[in-house]
Structure formats: structure tokens, C-alpha cells
Design an enzyme around this catalytic site. Structure first.
Site, short mmCIF file in Angstrom:
data_model
loop_
_atom_site.label_atom_id
_atom_site.label_comp_id
_atom_site.label_asym_id
_atom_site.label_seq_id
_atom_site.Cartn_x
_atom_site.Cartn_y
_atom_site.Cartn_z
N ILE A 169 26.22 -23.98 -14.21
CA ILE A 169 24.94 -24.60 -13.85
C ILE A 169 25.11 -25.73 -12.86
O ILE A 169 24.11 -26.30 -12.40
CB ILE A 169 24.20 -25.11 -15.11
CG1 ILE A 169 25.05 -26.13 -15.87
CG2 ILE A 169 23.83 -23.94 -16.01
CD1 ILE A 169 24.36 -26.74 -17.07
N ALA A 173 32.83 -32.31 -7.07
CA ALA A 173 34.03 -32.22 -6.24
C ALA A 173 35.23 -31.76 -7.05
O ALA A 173 36.05 -30.98 -6.56
CB ALA A 173 34.31 -33.58 -5.61
N SER A 175 34.94 -30.88 -10.61
CA SER A 175 34.54 -30.33 -11.90
C SER A 175 33.50 -29.24 -11.72
O SER A 175 32.87 -29.11 -10.68
CB SER A 175 33.97 -31.43 -12.79
OG SER A 175 32.66 -31.77 -12.37
N LYS A 176 33.34 -28.47 -12.79
CA LYS A 176 32.26 -27.50 -12.89
C LYS A 176 31.54 -27.76 -14.20
O LYS A 176 32.16 -28.21 -15.17
CB LYS A 176 32.82 -26.07 -12.87
CG LYS A 176 33.54 -25.69 -11.59
CD LYS A 176 34.14 -24.29 -11.68
CE LYS A 176 34.93 -23.95 -10.42
NZ LYS A 176 35.56 -22.60 -10.53
N ASP A 313 24.69 -47.96 -12.95
CA ASP A 313 24.28 -46.93 -11.98
C ASP A 313 22.96 -46.29 -12.42
O ASP A 313 22.83 -45.07 -12.45
CB ASP A 313 25.37 -45.87 -11.84
CG ASP A 313 25.20 -45.06 -10.55
OD1 ASP A 313 24.54 -45.56 -9.62
OD2 ASP A 313 25.73 -43.94 -10.48
#
EC number: 2.7.11.1
Length: 610
Positions: A169, A173, A175-176, A313
Site C-alpha cells: 500500500i 526510500a 521501506s515498503k 513534525d
């Protein structure tokens, strides 16, 4: 230097236009802790509840089989980076606390629990009850989810224990992110009972080792004490586990596994997606919907601050939500600046439940979070545009930084564009340093004085004068609802302004959302107005050797993603469209870009932290 061109019509060139957007609903976007997403089918990852301070589902934060974390967090005690300041460290005491957090009994909150908020009328409670009933009826759709067949064979599945990867999904850079379900043969009854599906961020060790090796080469000859990539991952995991325990406004940490080749971070899956996408879809939020979202964010921040943790953040991309049923307005309320042909209907808002399809909201992405306790921290981070002045000026700062971020998010939701914008990064940072923002006409003309006051208190330049989290939660504007009958006003009048839809269960897929809207030029430009600036800023800090601490790994990744495969500045400029504060819609502008054949739009930079 990356640039975003801007055209402005009769208004100050301070703000990016994200008003007057064409509103095509989009299909089931799913996101975990910040990432680009592909369309997935709507699923229910956790029980849906009405949002209330007291009567809210306490999502379990830790699964029963905690052996995966035990050895890793024990090891973490001795591997905390020695270069960090005392405020950077997670102490032995705190790590032990993390490993001993008990699983929360989900039965403590009943399925049909209603709001006890005195501000909610009987009519609202009745409607809330109907919505909860609809949600409970719909929950059976996921009963056979364990029979789902993966769309393909994934290499990452080989070393993963207890989960079945269904589809990818998102991708960053290094990771998946996969949607996954607990394996049928899982011995963890708590997991299989309470989570129909999860999101798993998979980080390949070889990729992280490569990027850290590059940094060591750059720092050759310097006294570099940069922590290893493994330490950084473990720190993020430990902090996420700490802050998500016992707080339903924070994306739940579920599990963590380390294998020979990968790190697997398993966390709660929210099916709504990012609040950012809803701002793009709706142009802006009503004051009631803005209250609904920002109060849940404030509760998440209050919980983090009580633990001595600062997020650092806060932005719309890091707010995820669970969808609720949409109830169409008979006569949508429009502002004078709206184009009735393009302004999407937000629908009826129900206090304690939500509106515009937005229900429970949760804070995600702890890659830049830091445990500071009562000490100040001095690691510049965050996203330019949402970053507090004391951070931009490299001054000491503490928890008031998060209050600035809340103010920027609130401003953006109320009008549809951020308070600080400029095509030049150095000019943007200077505006932030000086606190130079305005309530731009005509977009702010019909926004209440109470809302403006709350924003002003949050965007106070001097940290000592800025709202703290308790002051904001006590703000009068935050604790009222425009949709409730005023004193002496008939409740029938309010009830007649909308009509409720009762779709068949299979139609309870909400908006059938169009994910292409999130990749439109205006949406890309809005993200890049913050993320590219942040990446450029961190690049400068890296050259000076000032970066480090918990957020280092995340900063490397976001920088890589923001440049979209290392495209040249010239190519990026060709792909960018021109921002404008007129009444043209996102899709109209996108069509013009396509007609001019300037090439594809820049992919949205991944916000997932590795």
C-alpha cells in the site's frame, strides 16, 4: 535549489492556493504512519466508535506475545547512541517500562457506548446511536478476511512470522508498507481477535547499511559518533510503543520483528487515509469539523507531553482517520468565496461522531519524536512551513514547538492553505522566524473571531506567550459547536438542514474516493511547499554535521523521497505548476498542465519514517 512558482491574483503572495478544489471522492486510501498509498479495498481494522474524551475505545497497543520486543529493548539499553545529549536518551528505566506495558482490555468500553457530552442534544445522541448501529452491522463484512489471497508473492513474506502480506500500500526510500492479516495459525488470540488487518512497515537492512556507509564516507576525518541504523530503528519503535499505550488518538503500535534481512514494524491500519487528502477534497473544513479534528490531535499531544515526549513534525500528512458514514446536507453552507459548482458538500456534522466522512483521528509518524523530559532539545527538525520560529532560528525549544504545529494545522484546515508560504526557501524560513502570517481576505472574512483568536494564540512568536496544551484544550472556541441550537433557537431548524442516508451495507464504502486527486498538481505543490523546504534545510544541517539523534534516519529518507529519484532542479521546475489564489479548481489546473504537455507531476514525497 528546488522552486515552486506562484501566481497571485489581487492577494498577498504569501499563501499557496488550495481553495476551490473539484471534489471527486476517492477510493479507500490506506496509510500507516505516513506513506504514499495505493488504492485498497475498504476494511475495518479496529472497532469504530464515537469520539469523546472519556468514552473512547482504548485500542490495544501491545500484543500478548511480547518476546519480539523483549530482547531488542533489553539490548537497546546498552546501544543508545553515546553522542546524543541527555535529552536524546531513552533511559534504562523508560525502556523497561516500555517492555512491560500490558495489553489493554478492549472489553472495558462497550460497543454501543454513547457520548456523555452535555453539549450534545437528544437529536444528536439519537443520530449518533444510528451511526454506531450502522457501523456495528457493517463489521461482519470482515469476518472472512483471513481467507484473502495475496495479490502476489512477496520476498518480505519469507522471514515474517505470524502475518500474511496481502498487498503493498506504500513505499518509501528504504521501506515498503503492506496491508496484512494475522496468519490463521497464529497462536496470539489477542491479535487475531482485535485486529482484522494491520499495516506492516518493512525496512530492508541492506538499504539502511548502505546509506549509513555513505554518511560515514562524508564524515571521514571528523569525530563522528552517528548511531547505527539499528539503534535508530529501535529508538523509534520504543518511543512509538511508549506513546501509543493507553491513548486512542495515537496510531497503535502492535508488534515488532527483526530478522536477518528486515525490520518489521506492525501497527494499526486506518482505512480513511490522511487528513491532508480531506483538506484537498473539501477545500477547507467547517469550524465544527476543524474542532473535531484538532481536539483529537490536541489530546494526542497532551498524552505525549505528559510522558515528556515531543512530536516535532505535526502536519496534516501525519494525521490519519477512520471513516464514518456521510450524511448529505440539504442546503450546504457556503462561504462567499466559494464556487458552488466546485465546493464539495461536507455534509452534516454530529458532535462526538464527526462529519465529512471523518470520524476518529489519530496522530502518526514518530520518526522525529524525542523524549526530552523537562530539558530543552536543540535538534532542528520538522517540516518548513509547520516549523516553529525558535527551531528555524536554531534556538532552544521544548514542547511549545508542537503547539506551533497545531496552530499551522488548524489554520490550514479552516481556510485550505498554510499560514506560511513562499517560493523561496530562505524567504519562507525568514517569514516563520518573524511569525509573518495574515488572515487573508476573502477566505478568512467569514471565519469566527474565536477561531482566529485560537490560531493567534497558537502561532504566538514568543514561546512563553504561546498556548500550552492545557490552555488550548480550555479555549472557549474549541469547546463549542456551531451545529447545536443556540439559546432560544428551535432544534427542528437545525435538524432540517440535512438529510440522513441509510445505504445498504455494501454501499457503506463511503465516498468511492478517487486517489488521483491526491496526485493533482495543487496537492503535490502543497506537500512540496513543506517537505522540499524541510529536506533542503536538513541537507544544510548535514553538511555542518549538526544532525543526529532519534530523527536522523527519518531525515535521510525524507530527503531522498522529496527529490523523487534525484531529478534535476531544471526537470522539477518543468514539472511544477503555478500556484494561484483564484477560483480555478485542482482538476482544471491539472487539465491545463496536461494540455501543455509539461510532463508528469512530481510524485508525492513519502512521509513514512524508517
Amino acid at each position: 535549489m528546488l522552486k515552486i512558482k506562484a501566481l497571485f491574483s489581487k492577494k498577498k503572495p504569501d499563501q499557496a492556493d488550495l481553495s476551490q478544489e473539484s471534489k471527486k471522492p476517492f477510493k479507500g486510501k490506506t496509510r500507516s504512519s505516513g506513506t504514499n498509498n495505493k488504492d485498497v479495498s475498504q476494511i475495518t481494522s479496529s472497532p469504530k466508535k464515537s469520539f469523546q474524551d472519556k468514552n473512547i475505545v482504548q485500542y490495544p497497543s501491545v500484543v500478548a506475545d511480547d518476546h519480539h520486543m523483549k530482547s531488542l529493548t533489553d539490548e537497546l539499553v546498552t546501544t543508545i547512541d553515546s553522542d546524543s545529549s541527555p535529552s536524546d536518551n531513552i533511559t534504562t528505566e523508560n525502556v523497561e517500562t516500555v517492555t512491560s506495558v500490558p495489553a489493554i482490555d478492549v472489553h472495558e468500553s462497550s460497543e454501543g457506548q454513547l457520548s456523555s457530552d452535555p453539549l450534545i442534544s437528544d437529536e444528536s445522541l439519537s443520530e449518533q446511536s444510528e451511526i454506531i448501529s450502522d457501523i456495528q452491522d457493517d463489521s461482519t463484512d470482515d469476518d472472512n478476511m483471513e481467507d484473502e489471497i495475496p495479490e502476489k508473492s512477496f520476498l518480505e513474506q519469507k522471514e515474517l512470522i505470524g502475518y500474511k502480506l496481502i498487498n503493498k500500500i506504500g513505499e518509501g526510500a528504504f521501506s515498503k508498507v503492506f496491508r496484512a492479516i494475522p496468519a490463521k495459525n497464529s497462536s496470539n488470540e489477542f491479535l487475531t481477535k482485535n485486529y482484522k488487518a494491520v499495516a506492516i512497515k518493512v525496512i530492508k537492512k541492506a538499504d539502511l547499511s548502505s546509506i549509513n556507509g555513505d554518511h560515514r564516507k562524508k564524515d571521514k576525518g571528523k569525530d563522528s559518533t552517528k548511531t547505527s541504523s539499528r539503534d535508530q530503528v529501535l529508538k523509534e519503535v520504543a518511543l512509538h510503543k511508549t506513546v501509543s499505550a493507553g491513548c486512542s488518538q495515537i496510531v497503535a503500535f502492535i508488534d515488532f520483528q527483526e530478522t536477518d534481512s528486515y525490520y518489521y514494524i506492525i501497527q494499526e491500519l486506518l482505512t480513511g487515509g490522511e487528513i491532508f487528502g480531506e483538506i484537498v477534497r473539501l477545500t477547507y473544513f467547517s469550524e465544527d469539523l476543524s474542532r473535531h479534528v484538532i481536539k483529537q490531535l490536541a489530546l494526542a499531544v497532551k498524552h505525549m507531553h505528559s510522558l515528556g515526549v515531543v512530536h516535532r513534525d505535526i502536519k496534516p500528512e501525519n494525521l490519519l482517520f477512520e471513516p464514518i458514514e456521510f450524511t448529505r446536507s440539504i442546503k450546504p453552507k457556503l462561504r462567499k468565496s466559494d464556487d458552488p459548482q466546485t465546493k464539495a458538500d461536507e455534509g452534516i456534522f454530529t458532535p462526538g461522531v464527526g462529519g465529512g466522512g471523518i470520524g476518529i483521528v489519530k496522530l502518526a509518524d514518530f520518526g522525529l519524536s524525542k523524549q526530552i523530559f523537562s530539558k530543552n532539545t536543540k535538534t532542528p527538525c520538522g517540516t518548513v512551513g509547520y516549523t516553529a520560529p525558535e527551531v528555524v532560528k536554531d534556538e532552544h525549544y521544548s514542547m511549545k514547538v508542537d503547539m506551533w504545529g497545531i496552530g499551522c494545522v488548524l489554520y490550514t484546515m479552516l481556510c485550505g492553505f498554510p499560514p506560511f508560504y513562499d517560493e523561496k526557501i530562505d524567504t519562507l524560513t525568514e517569514k516563520i522566524s518573524r511569525g509573518e502570517y495574515t488572515f487573508l481576505k476573502p477566505w478568512w472574512d467569514e471565519i469566527s473571531a474565536g477561531a482566529k483568536n485560537a490560531v493567534a494564540k497558537l502561532l504566538e512568536l514568543e514561546p512563553s506567550k504561546r498556548y500550552d496544551i492545557d490552555q488550548f484544550l480550555d479555549d472557549p472556541w474549541l469547546n463549542t459547536f456551531d451545529c447545536l441550537p443556540k439559546e432560544g433557537e428551535s432544534s427542528q431548524k437545525k435538524a432540517g438542514t440535512s438529510e440522513r442516508r441509510h445505504p445498504h451495507k455494501k454501499q457503506f464504502q463511503l465516498f468511492q474516493r478517487d486517489s488521483s486527486l491526491l496526485f493533482s498538481p495543487a496537492a503535490v505543490a502543497m506537500r512540496d511547499a513543506f517537505d522540499i523546504g524541510n529536506a533542503v534545510k536538513r541537507t544544510e544541517e548535514d553538511r555542518m554535521g549538526t544532525r543526529g539523534g532519534l530523527g536522523s534516519l527519518a531525515e535521510d529518507e525524507e530527503l531522498e523521497d522529496s527529490y523523487s529519484g534525484a531529478q534535476g532542479d531544471e526537470q522539477l521546475e518543468q514539472n511544477m505548476f503555478q500556484l494561484t489564489l483564484d477560483t480555478s479548481t485542482i482538476l482544471q489546473r491539472r487539465k491545463k498542465v496536461q494540455e501543455n504537455d509539461v510532463g508528469p507531476t512530481i510524485p508525492i514525497s513519502a512521509t513514512i519514517r524508517e
